[in-house]
Design a protein around this motif. Structure first.
Motif, PDB file in Angstrom:
ATOM      1  N   PHE A  31     -31.907 -23.699 -28.229  1.00 32.76           N
ATOM      2  CA  PHE A  31     -30.512 -23.247 -29.571  1.00 32.76           C
ATOM      3  C   PHE A  31     -30.803 -24.403 -30.657  1.00 32.76           C
ATOM      4  O   PHE A  31     -30.661 -25.660 -30.239  1.00 32.76           O
ATOM      5  CB  PHE A  31     -29.065 -23.273 -29.289  1.00 32.76           C
ATOM      6  N   LEU A  32     -31.069 -24.158 -32.037  1.00 31.57           N
ATOM      7  CA  LEU A  32     -31.194 -25.614 -33.468  1.00 31.57           C
ATOM      8  C   LEU A  32     -30.161 -25.021 -33.752  1.00 31.57           C
ATOM      9  O   LEU A  32     -29.619 -24.311 -34.112  1.00 31.57           O
ATOM     10  CB  LEU A  32     -32.303 -25.358 -33.768  1.00 31.57           C
ATOM     11  N   GLU A  61     -20.460 -25.716 -33.946  1.00 31.23           N
ATOM     12  CA  GLU A  61     -19.462 -25.463 -32.876  1.00 31.23           C
ATOM     13  C   GLU A  61     -20.166 -25.119 -31.808  1.00 31.23           C
ATOM     14  O   GLU A  61     -20.020 -25.423 -30.457  1.00 31.23           O
ATOM     15  CB  GLU A  61     -18.251 -25.170 -33.626  1.00 31.23           C
ATOM     16  N   LYS A  62     -21.261 -23.944 -31.750  1.00 31.83           N
ATOM     17  CA  LYS A  62     -22.153 -23.900 -30.734  1.00 31.83           C
ATOM     18  C   LYS A  62     -22.506 -24.660 -29.777  1.00 31.83           C
ATOM     19  O   LYS A  62     -22.445 -24.112 -28.257  1.00 31.83           O
ATOM     20  CB  LYS A  62     -23.019 -22.309 -31.540  1.00 31.83           C
ATOM     21  N   LEU A  63     -23.168 -25.610 -30.355  1.00 33.05           N
ATOM     22  CA  LEU A  63     -23.858 -26.373 -29.949  1.00 33.05           C
ATOM     23  C   LEU A  63     -22.925 -27.413 -29.207  1.00 33.05           C
ATOM     24  O   LEU A  63     -23.016 -27.943 -28.047  1.00 33.05           O
ATOM     25  CB  LEU A  63     -25.172 -27.432 -30.816  1.00 33.05           C
ATOM     26  N   HIS A  71     -26.814 -34.503 -29.031  1.00 33.54           N
ATOM     27  CA  HIS A  71     -27.890 -32.952 -28.728  1.00 33.54           C
ATOM     28  C   HIS A  71     -28.564 -33.467 -29.696  1.00 33.54           C
ATOM     29  O   HIS A  71     -30.012 -32.907 -29.591  1.00 33.54           O
ATOM     30  CB  HIS A  71     -27.277 -31.734 -28.626  1.00 33.54           C
ATOM     31  N   GLN A  72     -28.467 -34.326 -31.152  1.00 33.73           N
ATOM     32  CA  GLN A  72     -29.175 -33.806 -31.733  1.00 33.73           C
ATOM     33  C   GLN A  72     -29.656 -32.948 -32.421  1.00 33.73           C
ATOM     34  O   GLN A  72     -30.496 -32.052 -33.313  1.00 33.73           O
ATOM     35  CB  GLN A  72     -30.571 -35.120 -32.019  1.00 33.73           C
ATOM     36  N   GLY A  73     -29.060 -31.870 -31.976  1.00 33.72           N
ATOM     37  CA  GLY A  73     -28.473 -29.876 -33.095  1.00 33.72           C
ATOM     38  C   GLY A  73     -29.937 -29.651 -32.482  1.00 33.72           C
ATOM     39  O   GLY A  73     -30.019 -28.747 -32.567  1.00 33.72           O
TER      40      GLY A  73
END
Length: 251
Positions: A31-32, A61-63, A71-73
């Motif tokens: 996931f990005l 929001e999903k991350l 998580h740094q994206g």
């Protein structure tokens, strides 16, 4: 999946995810962060495309639902299984003198259905399950549980070119069977013996047009009720064990 269970199966942060990819860890999906301009994440995206690892660009929001940590994206979900090379699996089956039985799942996306299909497939003697990179169910702890552990005992192969793989099976002498409510003959009136690839379609729109065109036979499961179709895991179990019944009867 509970949050603590999720965090046991993820890698997050730019450098840890890059290391996971380069070290060959089995990655289910990445996931990005959507809309990011970070060049490092753009590099990760190019690498994922090259290695045919599924990824999805999602809102922040999903991350954060996956982890509240930094998580740094970028978050990678690790797979509980090791995907196998499809050509090698088929070659091994032939070299061992067995009659190949391949199950092709065209975008079966429900995790519970996938796990149940793995369980039925292993019990029915399927040699390998072939799935596309895009649109397939996420293989996680729930899939493992739904399969009662059978998912570890059957080769699962992931491909970015499912049409080409099925076409190659056909050229190698396997009968390609598409099973759907649109089938022209019933599974009980058909010969299900010999080398075979059975295609089952997605829960939403069934088998894709390209795979339907490749198929040698289009089969259906006769039904007496008013409901238009069966759950894909139930339908898969029925056709696999009809093949097993025919084989036992012949033997």
């Amino acid at each position: 999946m509970r949050e603590n269970e999720t965090e046991q199966n993820i890698v997050f942060g730019i450098h840890p995810v890059i290391e996971a990819i380069e070290s060959g860890k089995e990655i289910e999906k990445v996931f990005l962060k959507k809309g990011t301009t970070n060049p490092a994440i753009a590099d990760i995206k190019r690498t994922l495309k090259g290695k045919r690892i599924p990824f999805q660009e999602v809102p922040q929001e999903k991350l954060f639902r996956l982890t509240r940590k930094n998580h740094q994206g970028v978050i990678a979900l690790l797979s509980p299984i090791e995907y196998q090379n499809f050509e090698e699996v088929v070659r091994r089956v032939i070299e061992e003198g067995r009659t190949p039985l391949i199950l092709v799942l065209d975008r079966v996306s429900d995790v519970g259905n996938f796990g149940a299909i793995c369980r039925s497939s292993e019990c029915a003697g399927v040699d390998a399950i072939l799935i596309p990179v895009k649109g397939s169910a996420q293989i996680n702890s729930y899939a493992v549980k739904s399969s009662a552990g059978a998912i570890f005992n059957i080769p699962i192969c992931r491909t970015g070119h499912i049409l080409s793989e099925v076409r190659q099976l056909k050229e190698s002498g396997l009968k390609v069977v598409a099973c759907s409510e649109k089938g022209e003959e019933t599974i009980y009136g058909s010969n299900l013996s010999g080398p075979m690839a059975i295609i089952m379609g997605s829960e939403e729109d069934g088998i894709g047009e390209g795979l339907m065109e490749i198929a040698d036979i289009h089969m259906n499961i006769p039904m007496a009720g008013a409901t238009g179709s069966l759950n894909v895991s139930v339908a898969t179990g029925i056709i696999l064990f009809e093949r097993l019944r025919q084989a036992a009867h012949v033997g």
